[in-house]
Design a protein around this motif. Structure first.
Motif, PDB file in Angstrom:
ATOM      1  N   ARG A 301      17.709  60.843  20.024  1.00  0.00           N
ATOM      2  CA  ARG A 301      17.912  61.636  21.176  1.00  0.00           C
ATOM      3  C   ARG A 301      17.402  61.486  22.028  1.00  0.00           C
ATOM      4  NH1 ARG A 301      19.305  66.171  16.576  1.00  0.00           N
ATOM      5  NH2 ARG A 301      21.029  64.784  15.929  1.00  0.00           N
ATOM      6  N   TYR A 302      16.022  61.360  20.934  1.00  0.00           N
ATOM      7  CA  TYR A 302      14.433  62.307  22.079  1.00  0.00           C
ATOM      8  C   TYR A 302      13.970  60.853  23.276  1.00  0.00           C
ATOM      9  CZ  TYR A 302      15.483  65.959  19.561  1.00  0.00           C
ATOM     10  OH  TYR A 302      16.169  67.513  18.982  1.00  0.00           O
ATOM     11  N   GLY A 303      14.684  59.869  23.612  1.00  0.00           N
ATOM     12  CA  GLY A 303      13.901  58.123  23.607  1.00  0.00           C
ATOM     13  C   GLY A 303      13.169  57.654  22.642  1.00  0.00           C
ATOM     14  N   GLN A 304      12.587  57.930  21.508  1.00  0.00           N
ATOM     15  CA  GLN A 304      11.672  57.469  20.294  1.00  0.00           C
ATOM     16  C   GLN A 304      12.531  56.053  19.918  1.00  0.00           C
ATOM     17  OE1 GLN A 304       8.481  58.051  20.496  1.00  0.00           O
ATOM     18  NE2 GLN A 304       8.211  60.405  20.873  1.00  0.00           N
ATOM     19  N   ALA A 305      11.840  54.968  20.198  1.00  0.00           N
ATOM     20  CA  ALA A 305      12.406  53.800  19.377  1.00  0.00           C
ATOM     21  C   ALA A 305      11.644  53.426  18.218  1.00  0.00           C
ATOM     22  CB  ALA A 305      12.441  52.899  20.304  1.00  0.00           C
ATOM     23  N   GLN A 306      12.051  53.448  17.550  1.00  0.00           N
ATOM     24  CA  GLN A 306      11.735  52.506  16.371  1.00  0.00           C
ATOM     25  C   GLN A 306      11.993  51.730  15.701  1.00  0.00           C
ATOM     26  OE1 GLN A 306      11.341  54.925  12.911  1.00  0.00           O
ATOM     27  NE2 GLN A 306      11.333  57.457  15.137  1.00  0.00           N
ATOM     28  N   THR A 307      11.555  50.784  15.154  1.00  0.00           N
ATOM     29  CA  THR A 307      11.956  48.824  14.538  1.00  0.00           C
ATOM     30  C   THR A 307      11.806  48.835  12.773  1.00  0.00           C
ATOM     31  OG1 THR A 307      11.660  48.621  16.796  1.00  0.00           O
ATOM     32  CG2 THR A 307      12.323  46.675  14.621  1.00  0.00           C
ATOM     33  N   ALA A 308      12.964  48.968  12.532  1.00  0.00           N
ATOM     34  CA  ALA A 308      13.196  48.650  10.722  1.00  0.00           C
ATOM     35  C   ALA A 308      13.058  47.329  10.336  1.00  0.00           C
ATOM     36  CB  ALA A 308      13.730  49.528   9.806  1.00  0.00           C
ATOM     37  N   ILE A 309      12.222  46.492  10.040  1.00  0.00           N
ATOM     38  CA  ILE A 309      12.496  45.492   8.929  1.00  0.00           C
ATOM     39  C   ILE A 309      13.359  45.388   7.716  1.00  0.00           C
ATOM     40  CG2 ILE A 309      11.468  42.679   8.974  1.00  0.00           C
ATOM     41  CD1 ILE A 309       9.183  44.250  11.161  1.00  0.00           C
ATOM     42  N   ALA A 310      14.624  44.965   7.444  1.00  0.00           N
ATOM     43  CA  ALA A 310      15.179  45.703   6.196  1.00  0.00           C
ATOM     44  C   ALA A 310      15.988  44.934   5.433  1.00  0.00           C
ATOM     45  CB  ALA A 310      16.223  46.345   6.802  1.00  0.00           C
ATOM     46  N   PRO A 311      14.673  43.724   4.455  1.00  0.00           N
ATOM     47  CA  PRO A 311      15.709  42.835   4.002  1.00  0.00           C
ATOM     48  C   PRO A 311      16.880  43.181   3.222  1.00  0.00           C
ATOM     49  CG  PRO A 311      13.624  43.538   2.487  1.00  0.00           C
ATOM     50  CD  PRO A 311      13.648  44.660   4.312  1.00  0.00           C
ATOM     51  N   PHE A 312      17.477  42.589   3.590  1.00  0.00           N
ATOM     52  CA  PHE A 312      18.353  42.574   2.394  1.00  0.00           C
ATOM     53  C   PHE A 312      19.344  41.282   2.010  1.00  0.00           C
ATOM     54  CE2 PHE A 312      21.945  44.475   5.603  1.00  0.00           C
ATOM     55  CZ  PHE A 312      21.039  45.599   7.217  1.00  0.00           C
ATOM     56  N   LEU A 313      19.685  42.102   0.708  1.00  0.00           N
ATOM     57  CA  LEU A 313      19.381  41.402  -0.565  1.00  0.00           C
ATOM     58  C   LEU A 313      21.236  40.360  -0.031  1.00  0.00           C
ATOM     59  CD1 LEU A 313      19.535  43.666  -3.676  1.00  0.00           C
ATOM     60  CD2 LEU A 313      17.570  41.973  -2.431  1.00  0.00           C
ATOM     61  N   THR A 314      20.966  39.816  -1.333  1.00  0.00           N
ATOM     62  CA  THR A 314      22.558  38.560  -0.739  1.00  0.00           C
ATOM     63  C   THR A 314      23.262  38.571  -2.029  1.00  0.00           C
ATOM     64  OG1 THR A 314      21.316  36.557  -1.677  1.00  0.00           O
ATOM     65  CG2 THR A 314      20.679  36.635   0.013  1.00  0.00           C
ATOM     66  N   VAL A 315      24.280  39.169  -1.679  1.00  0.00           N
ATOM     67  CA  VAL A 315      25.852  38.914  -2.019  1.00  0.00           C
ATOM     68  C   VAL A 315      26.632  37.370  -2.494  1.00  0.00           C
ATOM     69  CG1 VAL A 315      25.692  40.941  -1.726  1.00  0.00           C
ATOM     70  CG2 VAL A 315      27.005  39.786  -1.033  1.00  0.00           C
ATOM     71  N   ASP A 316      26.623  36.728  -1.783  1.00  0.00           N
ATOM     72  CA  ASP A 316      26.789  35.254  -2.729  1.00  0.00           C
ATOM     73  C   ASP A 316      25.985  34.450  -1.901  1.00  0.00           C
ATOM     74  OD1 ASP A 316      27.619  35.178   0.492  1.00  0.00           O
ATOM     75  OD2 ASP A 316      29.926  35.740  -0.483  1.00  0.00           O
ATOM     76  N   GLY A 317      27.064  32.893  -2.485  1.00  0.00           N
ATOM     77  CA  GLY A 317      26.045  31.567  -1.500  1.00  0.00           C
ATOM     78  C   GLY A 317      26.449  31.612  -0.290  1.00  0.00           C
ATOM     79  N   MET A 318      26.879  32.154  -0.013  1.00  0.00           N
ATOM     80  CA  MET A 318      27.252  32.159   2.241  1.00  0.00           C
ATOM     81  C   MET A 318      26.035  33.173   2.255  1.00  0.00           C
ATOM     82  SD  MET A 318      29.023  29.310   2.390  1.00  0.00           S
ATOM     83  CE  MET A 318      30.375  28.361   2.083  1.00  0.00           C
TER      84      MET A 318
END
Ligand code: HEM
Lengths: 521, 326
Positions: A301-318
């Protein structure tokens, strides 16, 4: 073949022998008997069974945890018995240590015995050759004992000529092979032990990109194990950067090939894949799996931008993937200083679909490649609970904070395509920038591997010699009476059904060789 | 191609079933004496077992010198010979099932449990025909071989069946091919080894005067000593191959694929158990103070662990090896 028989348990000895010594000696004899070896082998097989029935820490620790949840009464009892680490348990170790002690005690005397047997001459011929399982007479004048001995030597028999009799033996390789096999088992166990003492391993999820590179230190592993003789400082130094990950899939979604490309210490890119690890000096890097790490930019809300590179865990073969992007430093009022605001931290729970279906519901990916990527986000605001000092998963929100109301859902779940942005109630916004690939790697070093492999190879050789080898003896006696005559007898010393045939051929060969010999003379 | 393979499987099962019926007929008409006599002939060496040896020469037992029921004997011999021919045909069709499956999948036909069992049973069947050609006297054991084939292939077709699919990346490795082919070969021979082992136990029980089922079968099987020797030969032949396939080639491949050569995955545990049990059998047989029946029971336990390896591990446990899916 001497120690095949169980040694007699009692043996005549002076009556005033030290009873302790006698007991020790008897126990040792018992331990090194074939019967004990058999029982120990059987025990070892039985003891291994729980290792397949119950989940094992060394194989899959999550299964063990689940077992504890499902069987809260039984699990601690089993745990105390070492049932979740069968192959490191006291009782399993006791069995194989006893077995190997028995092995040494059995094999070393046999080695000495065999050494003597190899160097000594074949035994004297029995007085009546016609009592042996094989018997033949040659009613023809052939050469004397020396000539017969020479003919046998040529056929690779070990020969002793005593006067007018010849004793010959063959098949020492059987016992040699057997001893080789048992000693090789010792080498294998040494290799395994050495490897577990001096080996180490670590697992790491590595996201593509320079700023997410990894260096080989304990702090940078997600999970690791060091052998008791390994120090953190012993780990070789190198850094890995994942530059590319290539996965190919069949139309059904089944993977057909994975290939990761990394740069080691900023060197040239090197590729490796499942089944062909990256072999570095003092460490091997194995490709275990892969997935996607969404890049999520949050503008507070103060206009500060941050970027996260968040590895997601796979839950199925697709490759439907789940994860969390947390922004603990969001919404820090620039005027109020730099402390985190415990009520305005932000996190997003996400569900990533590399190929989202055409219609809602958007709950499952329909193909593992990124054909129509979409990210479903749930926003949370409040206290993430990161400062409580309790280590949490980076893939999940702290559920306790949600339950006790300190972390609240904000708005509805929203589906974002690459480049799309959603705005929250306080004017802050979140944007889905795209994804990066990640690879899950196992980095390992096992210095005992080569010893174990060498042992196994030698053992196999010995085993084959031992199982195919046949010990047998033949004897010839030249009777120089009124009529010149040679008598022959044969004795197979192991189960050998082709012996009659071999015996016949041997006698014929001796006959032939000496006929030729007599022509020359 | 894949559909053809499935149809050939049905034909193979039916052919083994027919062989089973012929063998049963031989039993029904049979008369003990000629079997006993044939078995007591000197046994010949077991030669290396190879594939495609379905050409079987059916040596008939020595000429008739028994006055008993000649017509029954002739019919029995006829049924027995027919059984061998049908088994050989069944094995050919079985091979066809494998080959067409391999062509359909464009790879070796052992990428999943279904194909694995198909291959193992084929090895068992081929090894049986080879052994039979060396020792015609054991022909009566064919009933059990054919029955086992029908049951195992039935399980494969009904429970384990999976559609043709290419290999997942982890299985694309030369060592994997080496590992699996050695495991298939030795498993097949171990499975076959159970037949003379069980017959030996039945026969020696019969010789000790037991007459209840199943010892009553002992009347018709070869001499105990011959069965014991055959049991040993088969196991001694399969054991080094198993050692190589499961305990050397497997770990070499596992090192490359998973980073560790041995990790006590359920399949590895059971491969180890089988190995230890069969080592125990070889030991027991070399220990004079251990009775042959006791030793043979160990071989039977080994066979049970083999079944556990083939079916049980994939059905009951999950692990890295449960690749084929059920
Ligand atoms: C680590 C456990 C052991 C394993 C896996 C093992 C395995 C084997 C195998 C597979 C054989 C048969 C192949 C051959 O003849 O070479 C064998 C034979 C033999 N083993 Fe062991 N063994 C073990 C321990 C022992 C121990 C503790 C003893 C002594 C008490 C022993 C004494 C023998 C003997 C004397 C033979 C020769 C049998 C013959 O004459 O054919 N083994 N062993």
């Amino acid at each position: 073949m001497v120690s095949v028989q169980d040694p007699p348990v009692t043996s005549p000895r002076p009556r005033r022998a030290n009873p302790v010594l006698a007991l020790l000696r008897n126990s040792w004899r018992q331990l090194t008997s074939m019967r004990t070896a058999l029982i120990l082998l059987f025990l070892l097989a039985v003891a291994a069974i729980p290792g397949s029935v119950l989940p094992q820490r060394g194989v899959n620790i999550d299964d063990v945890d689940r077992y504890f949840v499902e069987h809260p009464d039984l699990a601690p009892v089993l745990d105390r018995l070492g049932m979740f680490e069968v192959f490191a348990s006291v009782w399993f170790s006791a069995i194989y240590l006893l077995l190997f002690t028995s092995l040494v005690g059995c094999v070393v005397p046999r080695l000495a015995e065999h050494w003597r047997a190899i160097r000594s001459a074949p035994p004297k011929a029995p007085s009546r050759l016609d009592r042996l399982p094989q018997h033949a007479t040659i009613a023809q004048a052939i050469g004397g004992a020396e000539e017969i001995g020479a003919a046998l030597r040529k056929r690779r028999w070990r020969v002793a000529v005593r006067g007018d009799t010849v004793s010959a033996e063959k098949g020492y390789l059987k016992e040699t092979g057997n001893l080789l096999f048992h000693f090789a088992l010792l080498a294998v166990i040494v290799g395994v032990g050495y490897g577990s003492s001096y080996g180490w391993h670590g697992n790491r999820l590595l996201v593509a990109g320079t700023e997410t590179a990894f260096c080989n230190t304990l702090q940078q592993f997600d999970e690791y194990g060091l052998g008791p003789r390994v120090d953190a400082a012993d780990l070789p130094r190198f850094c890995l950067e994942l530059t590319d990950f290539n996965a190919e899939f069949l139309p059904t979604g089944q993977p057909s090939s994975f290939r990761a490309t990394v740069r080691v210490d900023n060197g040239a890119p090197r590729g490796f894949s499942v089944n062909s690890p990256l072999r570095l000096d003092g460490a091997n890097v194995y490709l275990l799996g892969h997935g996607y790490a969404p890049m999520i930019r949050y503008t507070d809300r103060y206009g500060q931008a941050q970027t996260a590179i968040a590895p997601f865990l796979t839950v199925d073969g697709m490759l439907t993937s789940e994860g969390v992007a947390a922004f603990p430093d969001a919404n820090i009022d620039p005027k109020a200083g730099s402390a985190r605001d415990p009520n305005a931290q932000v996190a997003f729970e996400g569900l990533y679909l590399p190929t989202a279906p055409d219609q809602p519901p958007y709950t499952r990916s329909v193909y593992p490649e990124e054909r129509s990527p979409a990210l479903m986000l749930w926003a949370y605001r409040g206290n993430l609970g990161l400062d409580a000092g309790i280590p949490g998963s980076v893939y999940r929100l702290d559920q306790r904070q949600v339950d006790n109301g300190r972390l609240k859902r904000v708005g509805e779940a929203t589906l974002l395509r690459v480049g799309e942005r959603m705005t929250l109630d306080d004017g802050s916004s979140v944007e889905f920038l795209g994804t990066r690939e990640y690879a899950t790697l196992s980095i390992r070093y096992d210095p005992g591997e080569k010893i174990a492999l060498g042992g196994a190879a030698i053992g196999l050789l010995g085993l084959m010699l031992s199982l195919t080898g046949k010990r047998r003896r033949v004897f010839f006696r030249v009777t120089t009476g009124g009529s010149s005559l040679v008598e022959a007898g044969g004795l197979p010393r192991t189960d050998y059904s082709g012996f009659a045939e071999e015996f016949k051929q041997t006698v014929e060969a001796v006959e032939r060789a000496n006929e030729e010999g007599s022509v020359k003379r | 191609m894949s559909a053809l393979s499935d149809q050939l499987l049905v034909v193979a099962i039916l052919s083994y079933l027919a062989a089973m019926v012929c063998h049963a007929a031989e039993y029904a008409f049979g008369n003990r004496s000629h079997i006993g006599r044939a078995a007591s002939r000197p046994a010949r060496e077991l030669v290396a077992v190879g594939f495609g040896s379905s050409a079987v020469k059916v040596d008939e037992p020595p000429a008739d010198d028994m006055p008993a029921a000649p017509s029954g004997r002739d019919r029995a011999a006829l049924a027995g010979r027919a059984a061998v021919v049908v088994t050989a045909l069944a094995a050919l069709v079985h091979l066809g099932t494998l080959v067409t499956r391999g062509i359909a999948a464009e790879r070796m036909p052992w990428g999943n449990m279904y194909e694995f069992v198909l291959s193992v049973t084929f090895v068992g069947s081929a090894a049986w025909l080879v052994v039979l050609s060396q020792r015609p006297a054991i022909r009566h054991l064919g009933l059990f071989v054919a029955t086992a084939m029908v049951v195992l292939l039935g399980i494969a077709g009904m429970v384990l069946y999976t559609e043709v699919a290419p290999l997942v990346p982890a299985l694309k490795s030369t060592w994997f091919v080496v590992h699996v082919s050695a495991a298939v070969l030795s498993s097949g021979i171990f499975l076959l080894g159970f037949v003379p082992a069980a017959m030996f136990l039945i026969r020696s029980g019969y010789d000790r005067g037991k007459r209840s089922f199943p010892y009553s079968l002992g009347r018709r099987v070869p001499e105990a000593a011959a069965l014991d020797r055959l049991t040993f030969r088969l196991h001694a032949f399969a054991f080094p191959i198993w050692t190589f396939g499961a305990l050397i080639a497997g770990p070499i491949w596992a090192e490359a694929a998973w980073g560790r050569y041995w990790g006590w995955d359920p399949k590895e545990v059971w491969a180890f158990i089988s190995w230890i049990v069969y080592a125990g059998y070889l030991h027991a047989r070399a220990t004079p103070s251990v009775k042959r029946t006791t030793a043979t029971w160990i071989a039977v336990i080994g066979w049970l662990t083999m079944l556990m390896n083939l079916f049980g591990v994939n059905i009951f446990f999950t692990g890295l090896h449960s690749y084929g899916g059920l």
